[in-house]
Design a protein around this motif. Structure first.
Motif: not given
Length: 688
Positions: A129-132, A328-336
């Motif tokens: 899903r990415g940042l969608e 952050a915890a529910v977004l893609p790994q690069k954000i987390d």
């Protein structure tokens, strides 16, 4: 908030503990073995080369302290973390049982738990899903054009995008039968204002890492000139920090209580667009007559002026960063990963992120806590455990009543008010009598970000809907799997969730001395918050009201000033001392809880002498139980953060600081002048 110990030789083990006790009564026949040792204390953690009077914490925990290894994904280890890990393991067992059930056999609450957990642990779907899921919110923040637009986003309970003012629904400090709207300055990404203001080397290092983190988060959204823009956000937060009150000032409920009608917020801080800020809150403002309780009131106007002179572009970046941190915890790994690199590693010293399954059960506990707690209690908290704790609490309250009746420094007028407060006291143990209803909360297996938003709004609507209704005095603010406890001054009550009512804090098979030194002191601590420097400003009904005579209050404050000075001399890290003023309430509660639980233990003995077990008297086991419970080892970054932003003293000093003020400790361990932490009798603080 406690523990137990043992030994097998009497005088040999007690280096520096002098004469043996009088001939002991025979030990009782062995019963069920305690979880720690035979009767509740594990000898293997002791360092018997340390004299109790030189460092009682290390005497009891020295070998453990030397050998303990902090897990890579934790910022500390010790009693609390051991129980937290056990609680997490049990929660994962519950989830495994839910996963094994056919869908048609799940209750509606169980299905929500499973769907939320499955959505959180499905990292492939999150990456796909990415940042969608947050694209529309980020675009909206990126298009904000006016300060009114910024204020509206800050006040939105749906977005969780960060704000310079925190808004919540609480209980009115001066009328505990009513709910109140509370507003307090916030706005900082670091734990406390002093992280922005002090120049201690470790703090400077954290500041530099935070500045880099701000740039990283902006760059992950594709922002150009991310570092230069991050520097402006850092300067903005530093400006807010300079205007915020200190931690010690924030502890004073009288100073934090400044009621203002909504229409008069414009007079308090005319530079801030209050109508826009409240526009999405759904709080009925009653044509401007709604009263808002403002904390840090002298900071609100200056922060509003800072808001007004800060360009909208800087606020857009500020909101973007704080929004990404929230999700952050529910977004893609690069954000987390970027979020963890700062908050987990640079700030707290952890070298590995906690595995996803554990984070998943923590999410269930935060989001559907009582639905999850209901399953936890049914599986792990038997009724007989609750019954024994209830008896212990009863003895503690009797000890408090007896103590208040005989305090030599308190007048009769104040004494009666104190007794009224004890008689009105309410304990909540294990789990709520009535569970929350989550029927209105929609959870979707495939909409993780939406779940977070809906959960936030579910809680917000729950609070706003009852704003003008009678206060629910039986509401819990912790879930059963939580390893913690609290005192609520508005309800004059303590709450002890099920997860803390187990070894090393409480063990039905342990020696009574150890249980009173462990969970007894912790319960006494929470009761004592009703009589600390701030809790004592509330009466038995939970209303902020001065029930002291002037002479008694002056006497009490003189004694607590001695405690402030004692703790301010402790230096957990080079150049960083315990903040005796900021930690005073907890230090009072530690000392009072210890003193009261010691009296309750002797009430429980019913006039009989305690047996000597493995060479230790009952009094010695009592104090050892206390020290064992505070077994803690912190990473340096976490310890620094706690010193600056926590109202509790570091664990070792909670043991040392309280025991050295109790005469019975000196007698139990023959502590003499010349021992490092010896205090002459006239310098020992006597409160409750």
């Amino acid at each position: 908030m406690n523990r137990r110990l043992t030994i097998a030789a009497a005088l040999l083990i007690m280096a520096g503990c002098s004469a043996p006790p009088p001939p002991p009564p025979p030990a009782p026949p062995p019963g069920p073995k305690a979880t720690l040792g035979q009767w509740g204390v594990d000898f293997t953690g002791m360092d018997r080369s340390v004299k109790p009077g030189d460092d009682f914490y290390m005497f009891v925990n020295g070998k453990w302290q030397k050998d303990a290894v902090i897990p890579a994904d934790r910022s500390s280890t010790g009693s609390f973390q051991t129980l937290a890990i056990l609680s997490e393991k049990r929660m994962k067992e519950i989830v495994a049982e839910l996963e094994a059930k056919p869908v048609d056999k799940l209750s509606p609450e169980e299905k929500k738990l499973r769907d939320l957990y499955d959505g959180f642990t499905d990292t492939k779907a999150i990456e796909a899903r990415g940042l969608e899921p947050v694209k529309a919110d980020l675009a909206m923040i990126g298009k904000l054009k006016t300060l009114k637009d910024v204020a509206r986003v800050m006040g939105s309970p749906r977005l969780a995008a960060g704000s310079i003012f925190g808004l919540g629904i609480g209980v009115d400090d001066k009328d505990s039968s009513k709910y109140s709207v509370n507003l307090t300055p916030e706005g900082l990404g670091l734990p406390d204002r002093d992280f922005y203001l002090l120049d201690e080397a470790g703090i400077v290092k954290v500041r530099e890492a935070y500045k880099a983190y701000l740039g990283t988060m902006l760059s992950l959204t594709g922002a150009k000139d991310a570092d230069a823009r991050a520097a402006k956000v850092m300067a903005l937060e530093t400006g807010i920090a300079k205007l915020r009150w200190s931690l010690a000032q924030q502890r004073d409920p009288e100073k934090m209580y400044h009621p203002v009608a909504f229409k008069d917020l414009r007079k308090l801080a005319p530079a801030f667009p209050w109508d826009a800020f409240f526009s999405e809150t759904e709080i009925p403002l009653n044509k401007g007559a709604r009263v808002v309780i403002v904390g840090e009131n002298s900071a609100v106007g200056p922060i509003a002026k800072l808001f007004a002179k800060t360009p909208v572009g800087v606020w857009r970046d500020y909101l973007t960063i704080h929004y990404l941190h929230s999700y952050a915890a529910v977004l893609p790994q690069k954000i987390d990963d970027a979020d963890f690199a700062f908050y987990g590693t640079a700030l707290a010293g952890r070298t590995a992120q906690t595995e996803r399954a554990t984070r998943g059960v923590r999410l269930l506990d935060r989001t559907l806590g009582e639905a999850f707690g209901k399953l936890y209690v049914a599986k792990y908290f038997p009724p007989e455990a609750k019954a024994k704790v209830e008896k212990l609490v009863s003895n503690l309250l009797k000890a408090y009543e007896a103590d208040i009746k005989t305090l030599p420094w308190m007048s009769e007028a104040t004494r009666q008010k104190a007794l009224d407060k004890i008689h009105a006291f309410t304990p909540h143990l294990g789990y709520p009598d009535v569970w929350r209803d989550y029927a209105a909360l929609e959870i979707s297996r495939d909409d993780l970000v939406g779940n977070m938003k809906r959960a936030s709004m579910f809680e917000w609507h729950h609070d706003v809907a009852r704003l003008d209704q009678a206060v629910d005095r039986n509401e819990w603010h912790m879930t059963p799997p939580t390893v913690n406890a609290y005192y609520n001054p508005s309800f004059n009550s303590i709450t002890f969730p099920a997860a803390i009512l187990q070894p090393p804090f409480f063990d039905p098979n342990a020696d009574d001395a150890v249980n009173y030194g462990a969970i007894g002191v912790v319960i006494g601590h929470e009761i004592s918050h009703g009589f600390d420097d701030q809790g004592s400003k509330y009466n038995g009904a939970g209303n902020m009201e001065n029930w002291w005579t002037d002479t008694d209050l002056t006497n009490f404050q003189a004694r607590t000033k001695m405690l402030t000075d004692q703790y301010s001399a402790f230096e957990p890290l080079p150049g960083l001392h315990v903040r005796g003023d900021a930690t005073l309430g907890e230090n009072i509660a530690d000392l009072a809880g210890l003193s009261i639980s010691y009296k309750a233990y002797h009430i429980a003995l019913g006039g009989q002498a305690a047996p000597v077990l493995d060479g230790f008297t009952g009094d010695q086991r009592f104090f050892m139980g206390l020290a064992q419970v505070w077994q803690s080892k912190f990473r340096e970054g976490e310890l620094r953060s706690r010193i600056l932003s926590d109202v509790h003293s570091p664990a070792a000093f909670r043991v040392i600081g309280s025991t050295r003020n109790v005469d019975a400790w000196y007698e139990a361990f023959d502590v003499k002048p010349g021992d490092k932490y010896y205090l002459p009798p006239d310098q020992r603080v006597k409160l409750w």
